[in-house]
Design a protein around this motif. Structure first.
Motif, PDB file in Angstrom:
ATOM      1  N   PRO A 120     -13.478   5.434  -0.369  1.00 31.61           N
ATOM      2  CA  PRO A 120     -14.689   4.337  -1.117  1.00 31.61           C
ATOM      3  C   PRO A 120     -15.702   5.131  -1.119  1.00 31.61           C
ATOM      4  O   PRO A 120     -16.757   5.339  -2.432  1.00 31.61           O
TER       5      PRO A 120
ATOM      6  N   TRP B  36      -0.935   4.835  -0.250  1.00 32.27           N
ATOM      7  CA  TRP B  36      -2.216   5.124  -0.663  1.00 32.27           C
ATOM      8  C   TRP B  36      -3.768   4.734  -0.246  1.00 32.27           C
ATOM      9  O   TRP B  36      -3.594   3.579   0.517  1.00 32.27           O
ATOM     10  N   GLU B  37      -4.456   5.821   0.040  1.00 32.70           N
ATOM     11  CA  GLU B  37      -5.582   4.734   1.094  1.00 32.70           C
ATOM     12  C   GLU B  37      -6.827   5.094   0.076  1.00 32.70           C
ATOM     13  O   GLU B  37      -7.052   6.077   0.021  1.00 32.70           O
ATOM     14  N   ALA B  38      -7.307   3.658   0.848  1.00 32.14           N
ATOM     15  CA  ALA B  38      -9.398   3.487  -0.180  1.00 32.14           C
ATOM     16  C   ALA B  38      -9.806   4.655   0.366  1.00 32.14           C
ATOM     17  O   ALA B  38     -10.464   5.310   1.588  1.00 32.14           O
TER      18      ALA B  38
ATOM     19  N   SER C 209      -8.667   5.674  -4.697  1.00 31.11           N
ATOM     20  CA  SER C 209      -7.784   5.607  -3.274  1.00 31.11           C
ATOM     21  C   SER C 209      -7.468   6.961  -3.189  1.00 31.11           C
ATOM     22  O   SER C 209      -6.421   7.836  -5.189  1.00 31.11           O
TER      23      SER C 209
ATOM     24  N   VAL D 294     -11.586   0.332  -6.245  1.00 33.49           N
ATOM     25  CA  VAL D 294     -11.963   1.267  -5.375  1.00 33.49           C
ATOM     26  C   VAL D 294     -11.232   2.548  -5.509  1.00 33.49           C
ATOM     27  O   VAL D 294      -9.150   2.746  -5.855  1.00 33.49           O
TER      28      VAL D 294
ATOM     29  N   GLY E 274       0.579  -1.376   0.040  1.00 32.38           N
ATOM     30  CA  GLY E 274       0.074  -0.141   0.208  1.00 32.38           C
ATOM     31  C   GLY E 274       0.838   1.584  -0.080  1.00 32.38           C
ATOM     32  O   GLY E 274       0.363   2.520  -0.312  1.00 32.38           O
TER      33      GLY E 274
ATOM     34  N   SER F  19     -16.671   7.592  -4.501  1.00 29.69           N
ATOM     35  CA  SER F  19     -17.379   6.961  -5.790  1.00 29.69           C
ATOM     36  C   SER F  19     -19.056   7.678  -5.646  1.00 29.69           C
ATOM     37  O   SER F  19     -19.613   7.703  -6.504  1.00 29.69           O
TER      38      SER F  19
ATOM     39  N   LEU G   8      -7.842   4.275  -8.911  1.00 28.18           N
ATOM     40  CA  LEU G   8      -8.718   3.431  -8.431  1.00 28.18           C
ATOM     41  C   LEU G   8      -7.362   2.373  -8.357  1.00 28.18           C
ATOM     42  O   LEU G   8      -6.256   1.964  -8.877  1.00 28.18           O
ATOM     43  N   ARG G   9      -7.917   1.582  -7.235  1.00 24.53           N
ATOM     44  CA  ARG G   9      -6.759   0.360  -6.753  1.00 24.53           C
ATOM     45  C   ARG G   9      -8.147  -0.874  -6.506  1.00 24.53           C
ATOM     46  O   ARG G   9      -8.904   0.103  -5.670  1.00 24.53           O
TER      47      ARG G   9
END
Length: 308
Positions: A199, A195-197, A298, A296, A188, A202, A292-293
């Motif tokens: 979501p 990288w921090e999600a 990020s 999701v 990560g 969206s 987009l990871r």
């Protein structure tokens, strides 16, 4: 108006006046253009004579010349009249050097590939900002403005982004060694941060602005059409956070561009230009890369923002 913006504003005003005079017919326009040429030639000759006098008196030292060329207004005038001591490639290279610390703070860099005979500068993005959706905006703010100031004769800027690298068939020995030593980054991590999600991005509707707390960092995000932008939640003009910031339409911006307005000092920031401040182009919001990871959204959080 500061000196950095004076030359560009004067050029735009002269152009608009010439267009207006053109409505009086070709003769009126030709006379107006001749008047501008005569005045420009006069001041150009004056600038050249000033440099000759300074040189003759032994006062045009390297430090004096550096001070003159580092001033945006004087440098621009020297370029217009062909008096600048540095050629185009040297000035473009100097402009890139001046913004490398900013790009480096986002884990990125830029490489000068060349300059065409038509004056088009070709660049390549390097580092962790390569290929992320915010890279082109970051480039526009950090690089394009610097190049236009140092080299106003540049006719265009083309950015080459390398194709995504494919996974190697073999694990490099160096990478294996770093993992065995425990020094390698976790999946990560990115250079200078993680990288921090997020979501929730969206579900952000077009025209909406929302704030999020991501690993201790206050993030301000907005959406224009299908494009999402994220910035550190801090107004560079009043230094306050911007809860309640609104997204307004930028009439002159293409593709439905928008302006984020600070609810405190009411400054406006162009979202598509990496948050440049309309009231003071020396200021800008701090953009955060998005990616987009695994499907999701990020956001890249700088290491300094992570909690201890």
């Amino acid at each position: 108006m500061d000196h950095e913006n004076l030359l560009g504003a004067a050029g735009e005003r002269i152009s608009s006046l010439l267009d207006a005079l053109g409505s009086g017919g070709p003769v009126a326009r030709d006379r107006a253009e001749e008047l501008v040429r005569q005045v420009t030639d006069l001041y150009g000759a004056g600038l050249e004579r000033i440099l000759q006098v300074l040189d003759g008196e032994g006062a045009l030292t390297s430090s004096t010349l550096a001070a003159l060329t580092s001033d945006p207004l004087v440098s621009g005038l020297l370029v217009i009249h062909g008096l600048h001591p540095l050629d185009l490639p040297a000035r473009v290279a100097g402009a890139l050097d001046s913004v490398r610390p900013y790009l480096g703070s986002h884990g990125g860099d830029v490489e000068l590939l060349g300059i065409s005979e038509e004056g088009v500068v070709r660049l390549r993005l390097l580092g962790s900002c390569q290929g992320c959706p915010s890279s082109s905006v970051t480039l526009k703010l950090a690089v394009e403005d610097a190049i236009e100031t140092a080299a106003p004769e540049v006719t265009g800027i083309e950015v080459q982004e390398a194709a995504p690298a494919t996974a190697p068939a073999l694990i490099p020995v160096g990478a294996l060694r770093s993992r065995l030593d425990g020094a390698g980054p976790s999946p990560g991590e990115v250079a200078g941060g993680t990288w921090e999600a997020l979501p929730e991005l969206s579900g952000l509707e077009s025209g909406a602005v929302a704030g999020f707390l991501v690993s201790g960092l206050e993030v301000l995000a907005c959406r224009i059409g299908t494009d999402i932008y994220a910035f550190v939640d801090r107004c560079p003009r009043c230094t306050r956070q911007m809860p309640g910031a609104s997204l307004q339409r930028a009439l002159a911006a293409p593709l439905g561009g928008g302006l984020l307005r600070c609810p405190h000092c009411r400054s406006h920031f162009d979202v598509r230009k990496a948050g440049v401040c309309l009231e003071d182009r020396n200021l800008h919001l701090d953009p955060l890369p998005l990616l987009l990871r695994g499907g999701v959204p990020s956001v890249a959080v700088p290491t300094a923002a992570e909690p201890p």
